[in-house]
Scaffold this active site. Structure first.
Site, PDB file in Angstrom:
ATOM      1  CE  LYS A  40      -1.215  -4.874  -7.812  1.00  0.00           C
ATOM      2  NZ  LYS A  40       0.138  -5.152  -7.293  1.00  0.00           N
TER       3      LYS A  40
ATOM      4  CB  CYS B 105      -9.223  -3.300   3.996  1.00  0.00           C
ATOM      5  SG  CYS B 105      -9.967  -2.010   3.025  1.00  0.00           S
ATOM      6  CG  MET B 106      -9.019   1.131   4.536  1.00  0.00           C
ATOM      7  SD  MET B 106      -7.284   0.763   4.801  1.00  0.00           S
ATOM      8  CE  MET B 106      -6.807   2.164   5.781  1.00  0.00           C
TER       9      MET B 106
ATOM     10  CG  MET C 151      -4.810  -5.210   4.717  1.00  0.00           C
ATOM     11  SD  MET C 151      -6.121  -4.138   5.234  1.00  0.00           S
ATOM     12  CE  MET C 151      -5.995  -2.905   3.988  1.00  0.00           C
TER      13      MET C 151
ATOM     14  N   GLY D 187      -5.701  -0.213   1.240  1.00  0.00           N
ATOM     15  CA  GLY D 187      -5.656  -1.332   0.305  1.00  0.00           C
ATOM     16  C   GLY D 187      -6.290  -1.027  -1.045  1.00  0.00           C
ATOM     17  CD  GLN D 188     -11.411  -1.912  -1.386  1.00  0.00           C
ATOM     18  OE1 GLN D 188     -12.074  -2.191  -2.373  1.00  0.00           O
ATOM     19  NE2 GLN D 188     -11.941  -1.812  -0.186  1.00  0.00           N
TER      20      GLN D 188
HETATM   21 FE1  SF4 Z   1       0.661  -0.614  -8.844  1.00  0.00          FE
HETATM   22 FE2  SF4 Z   1      -0.852   0.298  -6.852  1.00  0.00          FE
HETATM   23 FE3  SF4 Z   1       0.441   2.013  -8.425  1.00  0.00          FE
HETATM   24 FE4  SF4 Z   1      -1.606   0.651  -9.401  1.00  0.00          FE
HETATM   25  S1  SF4 Z   1      -1.701   2.172  -7.739  1.00  0.00           S
HETATM   26  S2  SF4 Z   1       0.365   0.966 -10.405  1.00  0.00           S
HETATM   27  S3  SF4 Z   1      -1.393  -1.295  -8.313  1.00  0.00           S
HETATM   28  S4  SF4 Z   1       1.365   0.512  -7.044  1.00  0.00           S
END
Ligand code: SF4
Length: 723
Positions: free
Chosen positions: A51, A140-141, A308, A345-346
């Site tokens: 990602k 989420c948190m 989560m 999560g974010q």
């Molecule tokens: Fe992957 Fe999360 Fe690192 Fe981005 S912050 S490279 S999504 S592990």
């Protein structure tokens, strides 16, 4: 030829996705972002998951919103910035005139920059008199915040990622770390590889990739993990693996109704959670509960990670408390490798929203709206008249969207998030967004985000590498994102959009005395200075050079703090303090072991809906898919949402791999392709939530935790049949 493709310049930044907060280097050529690689000097040591590495096509997607739009006769039509912002101003002023400050609201994001959230929250709370300031971190948190605050008195983890390298036992509960925080999971897997004696416990009703490296994978009946955690405490005490030297000195024992009691009362409370009793509740054998409790207690240093799976529950705060209980009981805290660690999560849920007070009950640096002294101190620092901040907390996320759906909140500013996809039981909220008598302005980079279908004004937001500011990740580390390209078309950074909005709304110039976004950061440093957060030492100059610094950081030569609450490590505790630990968020410096009983989910399976539905992420997609679905490689790997069904359940219902199956909850129904495997335990099904075409949040539940107000996305009753 290879040299011709080489970027002209590398700019230091941070990944735009998960809360791991990997440092990246953005490759720029001819003013465009052409590639991304890992920053070797940040905590991720140069590693990225797919990602993070495949960001450039997202920046230049044909779906980018590059000019403002106004909805006319049901259709979004191009407009000038002045027309669009003029309409926003008119609608917010009308809402204020009609309903007062409670008739307006702001809904932000753990993806907004720290400075953007700080600014938005200040504009609404100090400038417009409205505490209706919320954001998707509530989804989420919030339970992690509630857990940390009730146990330690202050939010955010005690340790850092480097604890992974020193831990001899790692417990992962309610987190599919291998898919949701892949780079951090790599560090866990490397630790295990380097020292096979390191024990890994994974507690999850799904046998995920995370579970595949575990010494013990504990698959339990969904929702019963509270009983398992209490049972682990029972075993730890009965096997004499607790540390009376630690808990006798640094811990208070507290009943659920906040009565301070003694250790014996705790033992009595735990008698309902012997492994044999909990085996009947959870479906986990008493022998396995004993085994994992011993692993946890016998290790020289245990670190726990969760996410989560614990937070998105109606007992999310309690679940958080129960993990911390095990650490406080054994003294696995405040030393390298030993910490209770909630993952985020974010990319900036910790940073902008939690630390700088972007929720309806919070003010910056852990201050509370309901406390007069906190409001007054902040008003003084902000140079605004005493009494400016309304003493009544605003509406939390679900209440805010309920009020908007009923047009009691009439004007909503949504920034950097996609509520028409991410809210639970989302149909009721999208129906509300369709109303003609309320108004929603959306600042959003992508035309195909679900919320675009419902907004009245759409503003073209600059994206990631097109703006400057900070992100704070799961480990209290703040890193600077440098602007590396110019915004596309007419896009503007949210800082500029919010400043324009505030000026049009006539917000007192003392509330917004900023020339640029760095001024906001410097004010935040000043505001945090006399608090345990203390960002004073994080100057912009330092942030330019550093690959992240962990707060508290009180002076410009302070290296940042890896371990909190420990004399000699934490700048909040004087070096000559008589005790080694001080949980300074608590009046007597003692943390709390809470008596949290096991209680069932909000919606247990029944005859009509006999199975449990849970939702989550997959490795190659993030949140509502508005970004990752634009990357061909990622889209190909997971083109559409599916339902994961256990082999036994599939056999009983005549479902084959690849069949279309109908999922039905009390709220809605939808057809998915079946993926039959041994990942889910029997009785449980899983659906990823990234797919806008198969939006599982139409089926999820909006029941909330009483304390944290976080919804129970993780458990609801469902029926499955062959379509
Ligand atoms: Fe992957 Fe999360 Fe690192 Fe981005 S912050 S490279 S999504 S592990």
């Amino acid at each position: 030829e290879a040299a011709a493709d080489e970027p002209d310049q590398w700019v230091k930044s941070v990944c735009r996705f998960c809360g791991t907060g990997c440092g990246v280097m953005v490759g720029i050529k001819n003013g465009k972002c052409v590639t991304v690689k890992g920053d070797p000097n940040n905590h991720n040591r140069g590693f990225l998951c797919l990602k993070g590495a495949l960001m450039p096509p997202i920046v230049y997607s044909k779906e980018r919103v590059t000019r403002p739009y106004i909805r006319r006769n049901g259709k979004l039509e191009p407009a000038s910035w002045d027309e669009a912002m003029g309409l926003v101003e008119k609608k917010f002023k009308e809402a204020l005139a009609e309903g007062g400050p409670t008739a307006i609201g702001y809904y932000g994001s753990g993806q907004a920059l720290t400075e953007e959230t700080y600014l938005a929250s200040k504009i609404f709370k100090a400038g417009l008199g409205s505490n209706n300031v919320e954001g998707n971190p509530r989804l989420c948190m919030a339970s992690a915040v509630g857990g940390y605050v009730t146990t330690f008195g202050k939010d955010e983890p005690c340790g850092s990622y480097s604890d992974i390298d020193a831990a001899t036992c790692i417990m992962i509960i309610g987190s599919n770390m291998s898919e949701c925080h892949p780079v951090l999971f790599k560090r866990v897997a490397s630790r295990k590889q380097a020292d096979p004696n390191v024990k890994i416990i994974v507690i999850d009703p799904r046998r995920t990739n995370t579970a595949r490296i575990a010494d013990e994978h504990v698959s339990f009946k969904p929702g019963t993990d509270l009983a398992i955690l209490n049972s682990m405490a029972w075993v730890i005490i009965n096997e004499e693996l607790d540390s009376p030297r630690f808990h006798g000195k640094y811990v208070n024992f507290m009943t659920n109704d906040k009565k301070k009691v003694d250790f014996d009362a705790y033992m009595k409370f735990l008698e309902d959670y012997t492994p044999e009793k909990v085996e009947k509740i959870s479906g986990v054998s008493a022998a396995q509960i004993r085994k994992i409790a011993k692993m946890f207690g016998e290790a020289s240093a245990t670190t726990s990670f969760w996410c989560m799976g614990l937070n998105q529950r109606i007992r999310g705060v309690w679940a958080n408390n129960l993990v911390s209980n095990l650490h406080l009981l054994t003294g696995h805290i405040g030393k390298p490798g030993a910490t209770p660690f909630s993952l985020t999560g974010q990319p900036n849920a910790c940073g902008g929203v939690r630390d700088t007070g972007g929720l309806c009950h919070l003010l910056p640096a852990g201050r509370l709206i309901k406390k007069e002294a906190h409001r007054n101190a902040l008003e003084k620092q902000w140079g605004i008249p005493k009494g400016t901040i309304n003493p009544k907390p605003g509406l939390h996320t679900i209440a805010l969207w309920n009020a908007f759906s009923e047009a009691k909140v009439k004007a909503m500013f949504v920034l950097c998030t996609n509520p028409a996809h991410s809210l639970p039981n989302v149909n009721i909220y999208t129906e509300g967004m369709k109303r003609k008598d309320n108004f929603m302005v959306l600042s959003e980079p992508f035309m195909d985000a679900e919320s675009v279908k419902y907004c009245d004004v759409l503003l073209p937001a600059a994206f990631w590498c097109e703006k400057r500011g900070t992100y704070g990740c799961s480990e209290r580390r703040y890193s600077l994102l440098k602007k590396s390209t110019e915004p596309l078309g007419e896009c503007k950074p949210d800082f500029e959009i919010l400043m324009d909005f505030a000026k049009r709304m006539g917000v007192d110039s003392r509330v917004i005395p900023y020339e640029n976004i760095d001024d906001v950061w410097n004010e935040w440093r000043m505001v945090s200075a006399a608090t345990p957060y203390n960002f004073s030492g994080m100057t912009r100059e330092r942030m330019e050079k550093a690959s992240g610094i962990l707060w508290p950081c009180p002076t410009e030569d302070h290296p940042g703090t890896k371990i909190r609450y420990v004399r000699g490590e934490d700048p909040n505790i004087p070096k000559d303090y008589p005790k080694k630990y001080n949980f300074y968020g608590k009046p007597d410096g003692r943390a709390v072991i809470w008596f949290r009983p096991y209680k069932g989910a909000a919606e247990e399976p029944n005859e009509e809906y006999p199975m449990v539905l849970t939702t989550g992420r997959v490795i190659d997609h993030w949140h509502t898919g508005t970004m990752t679905m634009k990357v061909p490689e990622l889209r190909r790997s997971f083109p559409a949402a599916y339902v994961e069904v256990n082999i036994e359940d599939a056999k009983a219902k005549g479902i084959q791999n690849g069949d279309n199956v109908l999922l039905e909850t009390k709220r809605d129904k939808m057809v998915f392709r079946a993926k039959v495997s041994d990942v889910c335990r029997p009785g449980l099904i899983f659906v990823p939530w990234y797919d806008a075409n198969l939006m599982i949040n139409k089926l999820t539940l909006n029941a909330i935790d009483k304390g944290s107000k976080q919804p129970e996305f993780k458990i609801c009753a469902v029926r499955i049949s062959k379509a």
